[in-house]
Write a protein that holds these residues in place. Structure first.
Motif, PDB file in Angstrom:
ATOM      1  N   GLU A  10       1.252   8.159  -8.919  1.00 28.25           N
ATOM      2  CA  GLU A  10      -0.069   8.548  -9.412  1.00 28.25           C
ATOM      3  C   GLU A  10      -0.736   7.313  -9.996  1.00 28.25           C
ATOM      4  O   GLU A  10      -0.059   6.365 -10.410  1.00 28.25           O
ATOM      5  CB  GLU A  10       0.066   9.640 -10.474  1.00 28.25           C
ATOM      6  N   SER A  11      -2.053   7.322 -10.068  1.00 27.59           N
ATOM      7  CA  SER A  11      -2.791   6.136 -10.515  1.00 27.59           C
ATOM      8  C   SER A  11      -2.472   5.755 -11.962  1.00 27.59           C
ATOM      9  O   SER A  11      -2.614   4.594 -12.342  1.00 27.59           O
ATOM     10  CB  SER A  11      -4.291   6.358 -10.348  1.00 27.59           C
ATOM     11  N   THR A  12      -2.024   6.699 -12.768  1.00 31.21           N
ATOM     12  CA  THR A  12      -1.730   6.425 -14.180  1.00 31.21           C
ATOM     13  C   THR A  12      -0.259   6.106 -14.431  1.00 31.21           C
ATOM     14  O   THR A  12       0.156   5.934 -15.582  1.00 31.21           O
ATOM     15  CB  THR A  12      -2.128   7.628 -15.046  1.00 31.21           C
TER      16      THR A  12
ATOM     17  N   SER B 212      -0.018  -1.837 -10.175  1.00 31.50           N
ATOM     18  CA  SER B 212      -0.591  -3.104  -9.700  1.00 31.50           C
ATOM     19  C   SER B 212       0.015  -4.293 -10.447  1.00 31.50           C
ATOM     20  O   SER B 212       0.220  -5.360  -9.848  1.00 31.50           O
ATOM     21  CB  SER B 212      -2.115  -3.100  -9.799  1.00 31.50           C
TER      22      SER B 212
ATOM     23  N   SER C 287       0.828  -1.211   0.000  1.00 30.60           N
ATOM     24  CA  SER C 287       0.000   0.000   0.000  1.00 30.60           C
ATOM     25  C   SER C 287       0.864   1.264   0.000  1.00 30.60           C
ATOM     26  O   SER C 287       0.602   2.206  -0.753  1.00 30.60           O
ATOM     27  CB  SER C 287      -0.932  -0.012   1.206  1.00 30.60           C
TER      28      SER C 287
ATOM     29  N   THR D 152       2.480   1.637  -3.432  1.00 28.47           N
ATOM     30  CA  THR D 152       1.485   2.071  -4.413  1.00 28.47           C
ATOM     31  C   THR D 152       1.175   3.555  -4.256  1.00 28.47           C
ATOM     32  O   THR D 152       1.012   4.268  -5.250  1.00 28.47           O
ATOM     33  CB  THR D 152       0.203   1.226  -4.270  1.00 28.47           C
ATOM     34  N   ASP D 153       1.136   4.028  -3.025  1.00 31.88           N
ATOM     35  CA  ASP D 153       0.821   5.436  -2.761  1.00 31.88           C
ATOM     36  C   ASP D 153       1.918   6.396  -3.220  1.00 31.88           C
ATOM     37  O   ASP D 153       1.685   7.602  -3.297  1.00 31.88           O
ATOM     38  CB  ASP D 153       0.548   5.659  -1.274  1.00 31.88           C
TER      39      ASP D 153
ATOM     40  N   ASN E 219       1.832  -1.032 -15.204  1.00 32.74           N
ATOM     41  CA  ASN E 219       1.244  -0.159 -14.184  1.00 32.74           C
ATOM     42  C   ASN E 219       1.645  -0.678 -12.802  1.00 32.74           C
ATOM     43  O   ASN E 219       2.213  -1.758 -12.664  1.00 32.74           O
ATOM     44  CB  ASN E 219      -0.269  -0.006 -14.367  1.00 32.74           C
TER      45      ASN E 219
END
Length: 143
Positions: free
Chosen positions: A70-72, A92, A63, A66-67, A90
């Motif tokens: 950015e999501s992209t 994930s 987590s 991942t943080d 990406n």
């Protein structure tokens, strides 16, 4: 010849504008940006191990890793023996590939960290180009 001169002039003009924006940062602001960048790199080095105890993947570290993005965001796949090495993936996908080959986590060392002078993007946002070497060591499921 004239096109080359115009392009050269425009590049020089853009570089000068960028320098002016960077020059508007005082030494304290530059130091703060550099310290935040070093903290981000340190967090990346810690969380990209995905383990606290070198025995199993830690969901909290996943987590936190991942943080950092950015999501992209697309990451350079540097996980061996994955068949997608060098392909952009990406976050994930990166975690999934990592978990598949290194369920105990790995050790990470970052070396030769270099970064450029920040340049202004918009409002209070700046971009900094960074370059570093990453060493990954550990045992895979295939060993």
């Amino acid at each position: 010849m004239i096109k080359t001169q115009i392009i050269t002039f425009l590049l020089l003009l853009l570089l000068a504008a960028n320098r002016l924006q960077c020059q508007s940062l005082n030494s304290r602001q530059l130091r703060n940006i550099n310290e935040e960048l070093l903290e981000l790199i340190n967090d990346y080095e810690s969380y990209s191990r995905f383990t606290v105890d070198n025995k199993r993947i830690n969901e909290n570290y996943i987590s936190l890793f991942t943080d950092l993005f950015e999501s992209t965001a697309l990451l350079y796949n540097d996980i061996l023996p994955s068949n997608k090495v060098s392909d952009p993936v990406n976050v994930s996908q990166y975690v999934s590939i990592f978990n598949n080959y290194y369920p105990n986590g790995v050790g990470i060392k970052l070396h030769n960290i270099l970064f450029d002078t920040p340049f202004h993007i918009e409002n209070n946002r700046y971009k900094v180009n960074a370059e570093l070497s990453k060493e990954i060591y550990g045992y895979t499921n295939t060993n």
